[in-house]
Design a protein around this motif. Sequence first.
Motif: not given
Length: 76
Positions: A39-48, A35-37, A12-26
């Motif tokens: 960052v905006s004032n709403k938070g971290y949008a993670i695309y996979c 595939t990309r992260v 378990t890691v913080a969303a802020a540490t996630i980078k493209p290429g990491h494998v996460i469990l949906e």
Amino acid sequence: MSTLNLHPKTETVAAATIKPGHVILESHEHPATVTRVAVSNKGYAIYCRYVWQATREKEWLLGIFKARAAIEKAVR
């Protein structure tokens, strides 16, 4: 052709540490490659893409997370 690991060991890691290429469990048995992260004032949008999808297939938004939100990341 290699078999897919649908049950990777995770940590378990913080969303802020996630980078493209990491494998996460949906969700259970659904590992996805980041595939990309964006960052905006709403938070971290993670695309996979699921690990079984081809790189030419469209990526999708996993979600928008606060920096400290818990994400299950696969470890090698």
